[in-house]
Design a protein around this motif. Structure first.
Motif, PDB file in Angstrom:
ATOM      1  N   UNK A   1      -1.858   6.678 -14.094  1.00  0.00           N
ATOM      2  CA  UNK A   1      -1.026   6.262 -13.323  1.00  0.00           C
ATOM      3  C   UNK A   1      -1.399   4.982 -12.759  1.00  0.00           C
ATOM      4  N   UNK A   2      -2.580   4.785 -12.609  1.00  0.00           N
ATOM      5  CA  UNK A   2      -2.874   3.390 -11.630  1.00  0.00           C
ATOM      6  C   UNK A   2      -2.775   2.318 -12.612  1.00  0.00           C
ATOM      7  N   UNK A   3      -3.226   2.331 -13.799  1.00  0.00           N
ATOM      8  CA  UNK A   3      -3.027   1.294 -14.831  1.00  0.00           C
ATOM      9  C   UNK A   3      -1.534   1.166 -15.303  1.00  0.00           C
ATOM     10  N   UNK A   4      -0.846   2.019 -15.103  1.00  0.00           N
ATOM     11  CA  UNK A   4       0.652   2.228 -15.513  1.00  0.00           C
ATOM     12  C   UNK A   4       1.449   1.568 -14.258  1.00  0.00           C
TER      13      UNK A   4
ATOM     14  N   UNK B   1       0.686  -1.190   0.171  1.00  0.00           N
ATOM     15  CA  UNK B   1       0.081   0.053   0.068  1.00  0.00           C
ATOM     16  C   UNK B   1       0.939   1.198  -0.112  1.00  0.00           C
ATOM     17  N   UNK B   2       2.080   1.073   0.754  1.00  0.00           N
ATOM     18  CA  UNK B   2       2.876   2.326   0.815  1.00  0.00           C
ATOM     19  C   UNK B   2       3.555   2.571  -0.661  1.00  0.00           C
ATOM     20  N   UNK B   3       4.015   1.110  -1.025  1.00  0.00           N
ATOM     21  CA  UNK B   3       5.139   1.282  -2.365  1.00  0.00           C
ATOM     22  C   UNK B   3       4.254   1.408  -3.643  1.00  0.00           C
ATOM     23  N   UNK B   4       2.904   1.261  -3.686  1.00  0.00           N
ATOM     24  CA  UNK B   4       2.383   1.629  -4.548  1.00  0.00           C
ATOM     25  C   UNK B   4       1.538   2.988  -4.920  1.00  0.00           C
ATOM     26  N   UNK B   5       1.973   3.771  -3.902  1.00  0.00           N
ATOM     27  CA  UNK B   5       1.286   4.978  -3.661  1.00  0.00           C
ATOM     28  C   UNK B   5       1.988   6.000  -4.897  1.00  0.00           C
TER      29      UNK B   5
ATOM     30  N   UNK C   1      10.605  11.703   2.621  1.00  0.00           N
ATOM     31  CA  UNK C   1      10.500  10.638   3.707  1.00  0.00           C
ATOM     32  C   UNK C   1      10.206   9.378   2.888  1.00  0.00           C
ATOM     33  N   UNK C   2       9.292   9.266   2.049  1.00  0.00           N
ATOM     34  CA  UNK C   2       8.955   8.149   1.259  1.00  0.00           C
ATOM     35  C   UNK C   2      10.013   7.564   0.452  1.00  0.00           C
TER      36      UNK C   2
END
Length: 162
Positions: free
Chosen positions: A136-139, A92-96, A104-105
């Motif tokens: 972006x989400x499909x990418x 969930x963090x990585x795919x943001x 910080x990320x």
């Protein structure tokens, strides 16, 4: 430690020190980036930072080299395997898609140390364009499918002889 060893220039020294301090019969487990797939397929954001990908790709040792370095250091090679990524990543963090905009990320992944300020600015513009146009989400989904299918890191296990 829980560090990922990716730089072949320090790997030999790390293995020699590990052999020195490990008791006979002890097990060493290390992780390193996988040489295959190509580095640009490891993380969804790598495509936006090609100069950093090139830098990082040259640092990553291949599986055969790591195996041989373990043997040269005196270890008995046991195994090399790809982990279940759910167990080592907070997806969930990585795919943001907004993650790369947060310093910080970025500190959570060594890849970013190879990204210059100039390349960061250029790449963030491209990511923002994908966010703004809704692609972006499909990418990210397509890139994530490649990463999961091909692997990302290898865990090596070796034993110090009795």
């Amino acid at each position: 430690t829980a560090e990922t060893i990716a730089d072949r220039t320090v790997l030999k020294q790390c293995l020699a020190e590990s052999f020195r301090v490990l008791k006979p019969g002890g097990i060493l487990s290390i992780s390193t980036r996988a040489k295959e797939p190509m580095y640009h397929d490891l993380y969804w954001y790598c495509e936006f930072f090609p100069r950093a990908v090139l830098k990082q790709s040259t640092r990553v040792p291949d599986k055969g080299l790591v195996r041989q370095l373990l043997i040269d250091a005196g270890f008995e090679f046991i195994d090399a395997c790809k982990p279940n990524y759910r167990s080592i990543m907070v997806l969930e963090h990585f795919l943001n898609p907004e993650g790369p905009f947060d310093a910080a990320w970025r500190r959570g992944e060594s890849f970013w140390s190879a990204v210059s300020e100039e390349e960061l600015a250029e790449g963030l513009v491209k990511i923002r364009a994908k966010i703004d146009d809704g692609s972006i989400h499909d990418f990210i989904k397509r890139k994530e499918e490649l990463r999961v299918m091909n692997g990302q890191v290898l865990f090596f296990t070796a034993r110090k002889p009795e």
